[in-house]
Enzyme design. Structure first.
Site, PDB file in Angstrom:
ATOM      1  N   CYS A 131      -0.375  -3.134   1.908  1.00 49.99           N
ATOM      2  CA  CYS A 131      -0.276  -3.776   0.590  1.00 49.99           C
ATOM      3  C   CYS A 131       1.160  -4.189   0.290  1.00 49.99           C
ATOM      4  O   CYS A 131       1.409  -5.057  -0.530  1.00 49.99           O
ATOM      5  CB  CYS A 131      -0.818  -2.863  -0.506  1.00 49.99           C
ATOM      6  SG  CYS A 131      -0.050  -1.249  -0.569  1.00 49.99           S
TER       7      CYS A 131
ATOM      8  N   GLN B  64       0.047   8.249  -0.109  1.00 47.76           N
ATOM      9  CA  GLN B  64       0.698   8.961   0.996  1.00 47.76           C
ATOM     10  C   GLN B  64       1.251  10.326   0.568  1.00 47.76           C
ATOM     11  O   GLN B  64       1.213  11.292   1.328  1.00 47.76           O
ATOM     12  CB  GLN B  64       1.809   8.078   1.572  1.00 47.76           C
ATOM     13  CG  GLN B  64       2.374   8.602   2.881  1.00 47.76           C
ATOM     14  CD  GLN B  64       3.413   7.669   3.464  1.00 47.76           C
ATOM     15  OE1 GLN B  64       3.223   6.454   3.441  1.00 47.76           O
ATOM     16  NE2 GLN B  64       4.504   8.206   3.972  1.00 47.76           N
TER      17      GLN B  64
ATOM     18  N   CYS C 287      -4.847   2.708   1.342  1.00 47.94           N
ATOM     19  CA  CYS C 287      -4.195   2.805   0.029  1.00 47.94           C
ATOM     20  C   CYS C 287      -5.243   2.679  -1.065  1.00 47.94           C
ATOM     21  O   CYS C 287      -6.008   1.715  -1.074  1.00 47.94           O
ATOM     22  CB  CYS C 287      -3.142   1.704  -0.076  1.00 47.94           C
ATOM     23  SG  CYS C 287      -2.901   1.079  -1.727  1.00 47.94           S
ATOM     24  N   GLU C 288      -5.291   3.652  -1.971  1.00 48.22           N
ATOM     25  CA  GLU C 288      -6.342   3.636  -2.983  1.00 48.22           C
ATOM     26  C   GLU C 288      -6.058   2.644  -4.106  1.00 48.22           C
ATOM     27  O   GLU C 288      -6.906   2.391  -4.945  1.00 48.22           O
ATOM     28  CB  GLU C 288      -6.571   5.036  -3.557  1.00 48.22           C
ATOM     29  CG  GLU C 288      -5.479   5.569  -4.449  1.00 48.22           C
ATOM     30  CD  GLU C 288      -5.758   6.999  -4.910  1.00 48.22           C
ATOM     31  OE1 GLU C 288      -6.578   7.678  -4.274  1.00 48.22           O
ATOM     32  OE2 GLU C 288      -5.139   7.423  -5.905  1.00 48.22           O
ATOM     33  N   HIS C 289      -4.876   2.064  -4.113  1.00 45.13           N
ATOM     34  CA  HIS C 289      -4.564   1.076  -5.151  1.00 45.13           C
ATOM     35  C   HIS C 289      -4.999  -0.329  -4.763  1.00 45.13           C
ATOM     36  O   HIS C 289      -5.284  -1.150  -5.623  1.00 45.13           O
ATOM     37  CB  HIS C 289      -3.062   1.083  -5.461  1.00 45.13           C
ATOM     38  CG  HIS C 289      -2.560   2.418  -5.881  1.00 45.13           C
ATOM     39  ND1 HIS C 289      -1.450   3.014  -5.323  1.00 45.13           N
ATOM     40  CD2 HIS C 289      -3.057   3.296  -6.783  1.00 45.13           C
ATOM     41  CE1 HIS C 289      -1.277   4.195  -5.881  1.00 45.13           C
ATOM     42  NE2 HIS C 289      -2.230   4.394  -6.762  1.00 45.13           N
ATOM     43  N   HIS C 290      -5.011  -0.607  -3.469  1.00 43.12           N
ATOM     44  CA  HIS C 290      -5.359  -1.953  -3.009  1.00 43.12           C
ATOM     45  C   HIS C 290      -6.468  -1.964  -1.961  1.00 43.12           C
ATOM     46  O   HIS C 290      -6.910  -3.015  -1.539  1.00 43.12           O
ATOM     47  CB  HIS C 290      -4.127  -2.633  -2.387  1.00 43.12           C
ATOM     48  CG  HIS C 290      -2.981  -2.795  -3.327  1.00 43.12           C
ATOM     49  ND1 HIS C 290      -1.983  -1.849  -3.463  1.00 43.12           N
ATOM     50  CD2 HIS C 290      -2.680  -3.786  -4.187  1.00 43.12           C
ATOM     51  CE1 HIS C 290      -1.113  -2.266  -4.362  1.00 43.12           C
ATOM     52  NE2 HIS C 290      -1.501  -3.427  -4.819  1.00 43.12           N
TER      53      HIS C 290
ATOM     54  N   HIS D 209       2.548   0.433   4.679  1.00 38.07           N
ATOM     55  CA  HIS D 209       1.461   0.143   3.744  1.00 38.07           C
ATOM     56  C   HIS D 209       1.221  -1.351   3.787  1.00 38.07           C
ATOM     57  O   HIS D 209       2.107  -2.126   3.427  1.00 38.07           O
ATOM     58  CB  HIS D 209       1.853   0.561   2.328  1.00 38.07           C
ATOM     59  CG  HIS D 209       1.957   2.043   2.166  1.00 38.07           C
ATOM     60  ND1 HIS D 209       1.302   2.729   1.180  1.00 38.07           N
ATOM     61  CD2 HIS D 209       2.638   2.972   2.881  1.00 38.07           C
ATOM     62  CE1 HIS D 209       1.576   4.028   1.291  1.00 38.07           C
ATOM     63  NE2 HIS D 209       2.384   4.194   2.312  1.00 38.07           N
TER      64      HIS D 209
HETATM   65 ZN   LIG Z   1      -1.336  -0.338  -2.140  1.00 34.75          ZN
END
Ligand SMILES: [Zn+2]
Length: 223
Positions: free
Chosen positions: A182, A152, A111-114, A180
């Site tokens: 996260c 995703q 996941c590119e956010h976390h 995910h």
């Molecule tokens: Zn994430």
């Protein structure tokens, strides 16, 4: 997630120009993998030191280097276009005109956010209009796009677009069902939830064809 009609129309025929690209800078490959590993090693070292870890400890000594190598060569290795699998296709000599489904392709992404893992399964289908692709190539395409900092939805679209170009047909679909970490291991800590995304091109926009694909995904493989 089945996207709304409007969005389906929007990506419709000119999907290539609207292809879902990862936000990668133009200078992304100006330095070599080894140079990247050296830089990232120092960055990871700095993070661990800031957290208060003792990097002289035997167990932690090799961590910055291990993480740097893992980022560049493994989990984010698919950022490098040089690693894109050659999607060689063949003539459909046996004239198989039905849908081909490659299901339960294991997805390991991040996941590119976390920067936490996304783990799940991709199901990919196409209807040949003259060419066919090696089965393992479909797994390799999934793997290539998964090995990036990702979301995703984008991953699902990239797999479809890649196969549409390789096979020269719009009739490609992909469904991904993934957990995910996260969501599962932090924040809301919901270990049960998973995320489903889908992309249906060409004939797969038709309800009957789409239903057929989704029914095949549900088949239990016995051997
Ligand atoms: Zn994430």
């Amino acid at each position: 997630m089945i996207k709304n009609e409007e969005f389906q129309d929007e990506i419709g025929d000119n999907h290539v120009s609207l292809s879902a690209k990862n936000p990668v800078r133009d200078d992304a490959f100006d330095i070599t993998d080894d140079e990247k590993i050296e830089k990232i090693k120092k960055d990871v070292e700095s993070i661990l030191l800031t957290l208060g870890m003792d990097l002289t400890d035997d167990s932690l000594k090799g961590t910055p280097n291990r993480v740097a190598k893992m980022f560049v060569k493994e989990i984010f290795g698919g950022l490098n276009p040089a690693k894109k699998p050659k999607a060689s296709t063949f003539d459909n000599n046996y004239k198989y005109g039905e849908m081909l489904v490659e299901k339960n392709i294991i997805v390991y992404s991040t996941c590119e956010h976390h920067l936490l893992p996304i783990i799940g399964r991709a199901h990919v289908a196409y209807i040949s209009n003259g060419s066919v692709i090696g089965l393992s190539k479909m797994n390799r395409i999934v793997e290539y796009y998964a090995k990036r900092p990702q979301v995703q939805e984008r991953l699902t679209m990239q797999i479809v677009q890649e196969l549409q170009i390789a096979l020269g047909t719009e009739d490609v679909a992909c469904v991904i069902d993934a957990k995910h970490l996260c969501v599962n291991s932090r924040g809301i800590s919901d270990i049960e939830s998973s995320t489903v995304t889908s992309e249906f091109g060409g004939k797969f926009k038709d309800n009957v064809t789409r239903r057929e694909f989704l029914d095949y995904i549900k088949l239990e493989t016995k051997f």
